[in-house]
Design an enzyme around this catalytic site. Structure first.
Site, PDB file in Angstrom:
ATOM      1  CD  GLU A 139      -2.858   1.344   2.279  1.00 23.94           C
ATOM      2  OE1 GLU A 139      -2.899   0.491   3.167  1.00 23.94           O
ATOM      3  OE2 GLU A 139      -3.735   2.213   2.120  1.00 23.94           O
ATOM      4  CB  CYS A 188      -7.532   3.412   4.072  1.00 21.50           C
ATOM      5  SG  CYS A 188      -8.093   2.463   5.478  1.00 21.50           S
ATOM      6  CG  ASN A 239      -9.111  -1.790   2.362  1.00 27.21           C
ATOM      7  OD1 ASN A 239      -8.404  -2.792   2.442  1.00 27.21           O
ATOM      8  ND2 ASN A 239      -9.051  -0.816   3.236  1.00 27.21           N
ATOM      9  CD  GLU A 240      -9.667  -1.841   6.796  1.00 21.82           C
ATOM     10  OE1 GLU A 240      -9.485  -0.809   7.428  1.00 21.82           O
ATOM     11  OE2 GLU A 240      -9.018  -2.877   7.008  1.00 21.82           O
TER      12      GLU A 240
HETATM   13  O1  AHR Z   1      -2.392  -1.271   6.659  1.00 22.26           O
HETATM   14  C1  AHR Z   1      -2.797  -0.022   7.105  1.00 22.26           C
HETATM   15  C2  AHR Z   1      -4.297   0.174   6.979  1.00 22.26           C
HETATM   16  O2  AHR Z   1      -4.949  -0.674   7.849  1.00 22.26           O
HETATM   17  C3  AHR Z   1      -4.899  -0.132   5.645  1.00 22.26           C
HETATM   18  O3  AHR Z   1      -4.873   0.934   4.792  1.00 22.26           O
HETATM   19  C4  AHR Z   1      -6.315  -0.465   5.971  1.00 22.26           C
HETATM   20  O4  AHR Z   1      -6.862  -1.374   5.061  1.00 22.26           O
HETATM   21  C5  AHR Z   1      -6.240  -0.962   7.380  1.00 22.26           C
HETATM   22  O5  AHR Z   1      -7.162  -0.323   8.169  1.00 22.26           O
END
Ligand code: AHR
Length: 767
Positions: A23, A223, A347-348
């Site tokens: 990321e 994120c 993603n989440e």
């Molecule tokens: O890995 C850091 C963050 O943690 C990522 O962006 C997110 O997916 C999670 O909340």
């Protein structure tokens, strides 16, 4: 103690189990893996990226012995996608009059004798004989190399190779302009020519990835993917892959949601190239038109741009050059398809609104590309309402794989190493897309190793797993711990990295059942009940607590307390210390000021060891029960919950031994058993790779542990042994490799705090 390898049982394929997740946070891309040395090369930085940024961030005007004025102008110079450019008005020419770029974190690492490709777009107000001079200088401003070039009065691209005579760890780029009048500059770049496999990746960082031998590469977030505006043209748009491909001139600068700027110099094409170059399968993540950070959602009737992006992405990756997007890929230099197998949608994200949109994108992909494995999401918590919603929706939609994320105390990983034993092997598989224990010590790494033996043993349920985050530039820390730390000239591999690497190198083709027997569990927490202090606190709010009472459920005794008002800066207020087995804490809570909600701590020994209920946490949308162990938090469970101003909430926590139930206004939100810490003397898993048996054994204790290894009746075995050891709180790891032989019934010693990998070739297993 006995470790028995059930060699007669059928193994289960380990597939693509262990991989990595890239990321762009912690400056992992710009200022990291992307080798560009110039920061803010197109003068596009803006306060939208970071409140301290402006179009001149990273640049300094050099008056030298002359006089110069600078302004950043707006218009179509090189590309309408990056409309800013620098205008230097040389009012009085002089020596060293021009502009300088400081690179990332205050300086560029320049290696003597290595070639750097300088390029820029430039024009002068009028054709002049006096040149532009480009210099790479050391920390004291001494030129390590410089070259001059005449500029014309048309926008043109200039390129030159610079080879510094000696090295500098904090060098700079300087550009001087002889002659009077205006000079315009855009897209000023310095790229080392010695990159990873000639691709746009910083060599040492990409080599560190390759050395892991990951099975897959998840990218580009996190994120990063879903936090942003819905319109791809917006400066703070969500990550939209089509913005990230094609000539770098035309990739629009974007706000990176981790509070900086992203040039998108590393885009989807490069991520696919990276995956291919390190031998990993690509796992791109795209958004489904839903931003959980700002509650932005694409209208459900206008999901076409999102589904189209998904379909085009698959065509971009896999289509031949007769397809529109396959042809684009071929034109970029990769006629062969990338062989995309996985696509993560989301993603989440949490909430029903996301899943409505998710289904639309998923259905469209399914119809056109039924073979692509779709990865859905179970949100950012390991349990609770949103986690369950993610799984339920994934099952309803026949999602192939569900992405789970959690960052926890190391002890949580020990307690839960067998988490996936209870999962249904016939349902969607698990992608443990992000996990880490809080810390980069050897103890953290070993606790993760213990957990990874569980992942490996349950490879029929867990399809993919990746530690997160991957990279951190030590000068720009958004999040820690991380797997690989670096600055502009060094890479620091963590113990966690060494563990990941061994599991990836020794992943095998199939997992073989292993059982551990004849051992005494090491009980580190003896308490039967959750006892200790009770405190009331706030979460950046002013709150009023009334009707406060604690009731002993066994004796009926009730203790009451006077009303409490707390402001955002007040420390939590201790009510009492409870040594009862069964009790209920009850309180009415009202938010008077602020945006979030309430906090109740209980079973507290000290700040580092307690349970905490947060109501209206994060962005006033979560109800979370967190356990702190050794000062490190594990969010045990989460539900969506928003605290409204001036509303009175009736909060109840019922403790029954180690069981905790939480009610708000008599509605049950959490019902959890808080596991005591009981450590196994060893954690183990076994895989087969062709004719090799690979046994991993983790000892997280500070004692040597001895065990017989039973390969089902084999009398003699020999092979190679790798032992990694370290001190608990240390970040150093020592690795020893040797050959070993043993007879059936021999006890093998596993050193304190160690990971051992025994590899036995079939022909050395004698009956
Ligand atoms: O890995 C850091 C963050 O943690 C990522 O962006 C997110 O997916 C999670 O909340």
């Amino acid at each position: 103690m006995k470790i028995r390898i059930h060699t007669q049982e059928t193994g289960k394929p380990t597939g693509d189990l262990f991989g990595i997740f890239f990321e762009d946070l912690n400056h992992a891309a710009d200022g990291g893996l992307y080798p560009e040395l110039v920061q803010n090369r197109s003068f596009e930085f803006s306060p939208i990226d970071h409140p301290d940024y402006d179009a001149m961030t990273g640049w300094q005007i050099l008056a030298g012995t002359g006089r110069v004025r600078a302004s950043v102008q707006y218009g179509v110079a090189v590309s309408e996608k990056n409309p800013h450019y620098l205008c230097l008005d040389i009012q009085e020419p002089g020596e060293k009059t021009g502009v300088r770029n400081d690179g990332f974190a205050g300086g560029m690492y320049l290696k003597g004798g290595e070639a750097y490709r300088f390029s820029c777009y430039a024009k002068r107000e009028q054709d002049l004989e006096e040149p532009m001079t480009v210099a790479l200088v050391d920390e004291d401003g001494r030129a390590l190399v410089q070259i001059s070039q005449i500029l014309t009065s048309r926008w043109e691209r200039y390129e030159m190779d610079l080879i510094p005579l000696s090295s500098a760890k904090a060098g700079h780029l300087e550009m001087y302009f002889a002659g009077r009048g205006k000079v315009y500059l855009d897209l000023v770049s310095i790229m080392p020519e010695d990159t990873y496999k000639g691709l746009p990746f910083r060599k040492d960082l990409a080599e560190a990835l390759e050395a892991l031998h990951p099975k897959f590469l998840r990218f580009p977030g996190g994120c990063l993917v879903h936090d942003g505006a819905l319109d791809p043209r917006a400066r703070d748009s969500m990550y939209r892959w089509k913005n990230t491909i094609g000539p770098i001139e035309d990739r629009p600068a974007r706000r990176n949601n981790w509070n900086y700027n992203q040039t998108l110099g590393l885009g989807f094409y490069e991520y696919f190239l990276l995956a291919e170059a390190i031998g990993a399968k690509p796992v791109p993540v795209i958004s489904a038109g839903y931003d959980p950070h700002h509650h932005r959602e694409a209208p459900i009737t206008e999901m076409w741009p999102w589904t189209r992006d998904a379909l085009h992405l698959i065509e971009f990756a896999n289509g031949d050059d007769q397809t529109e997007w396959g042809a684009r890929r071929a034109a970029m230099g990769h006629p062969e398809p990338f062989g995309l197998e996985y696509l993560a949608i989301g993603n989440e994200e949490v909430g029903e609104a996301f899943f409505d949109r998710y289904k639309i994108v998923l259905d469209a992909v399914r119809r056109k590309y039924p073979d692509i494995k779709i990865i859905g999401t179970a949100g950012p918590f390991n349990a609770g309402g949103e986690f369950e919603r993610g799984w339920a929706r994934s099952k309803e939609t026949n999602t192939d794989i569900v992405d789970e994320h959690y960052y926890m105390a190391p002890e949580w990983f020990l307690k839960n190493h067998d988490r996936y034993a209870s999962y249904d092997a016939n349902g969607p598989k698990v992608f443990l897309g992000e996990y880490a224990s809080w810390g980069n010590t050897w103890y953290n790494a070993l606790c993760e190793a213990s957990y990874m033996t569980g992942l490996e043993q349950h490879a029929d349920v867990v399809a993919l797993a990746a530690y997160a985050p991957l990279f951190c530039n030590e000068n720009y820390v958004n999040w820690k711990p991380d797997l690989i730390w670096f600055n502009n000239h060094e890479v620091r591999l963590t113990p966690n990295y060494e563990v990941q690497k061994q599991f990836m190198l020794n992943q095998g083709e199939e997992t073989i059942p292993v059982s551990l027997s004849e051992f005494e569990p090491i009980v580190q927490e003896t308490e039967e009940a959750l006892t200790g202090d009770i405190l009331l606190g706030t979460d950046d709010t002013t709150v009023q607590y009334t009707d406060i009472a604690v009731r002993n459920a066994d004796t009926g005794e009730i203790r009451t307390f006077s009303d409490i008002q707390l402001g955002p800066k007040d420390r939590p207020r201790r009510l009492d210390t409870i040594h009862w087995n069964r009790y209920t804490i009850r309180v009415k809570a009202k938010r008077l000021e602020g945006q979030k909600g309430f906090c109740l701590c209980f079973a507290r020994k000290d700040d580092d060891d307690q349970l905490k209920l947060t109501v209206g946490g994060w962005q006033n949308q979560d109800l979370i029960l967190t356990q702190f162990t050794g000062g490190r938090g594990s969010d045990l469970s989460q539900y969506l919950f928003t605290v409204k101003p001036d509303q009175i909430y009736d909060l109840t926590i019922r403790v029954d031994g180690r069981e905790v139930t939480v009610y708000v206004d008599q509605n049950e939100y959490q019902d959890l058993y808080i596991k005591p810490l009981i450590v196994q003397p060893l954690y183990t898993s076994c895989v087969r790779e062709d004719k090799d048996w690979i046994l991993k054994v983790v000892n997280v204790t500070e004692e040597t542990q001895r065990s017989v290894i039973d390969f089902e009746g084999r009398l003699h075995m020999s092979g190679t042994r790798l032992v990694m050891r370290g001190k608990k709180e240390d970040t150093r790891v020592s690795t020893q490799e040797d050959d070993f032989t043993m007879q059936s019934g021999d006890e093998v010693a596993f050193p304190p705090m160690s990971l051992t990998i025994l590899k036995v070739h079939e022909r050395f297993l004698e009956k």
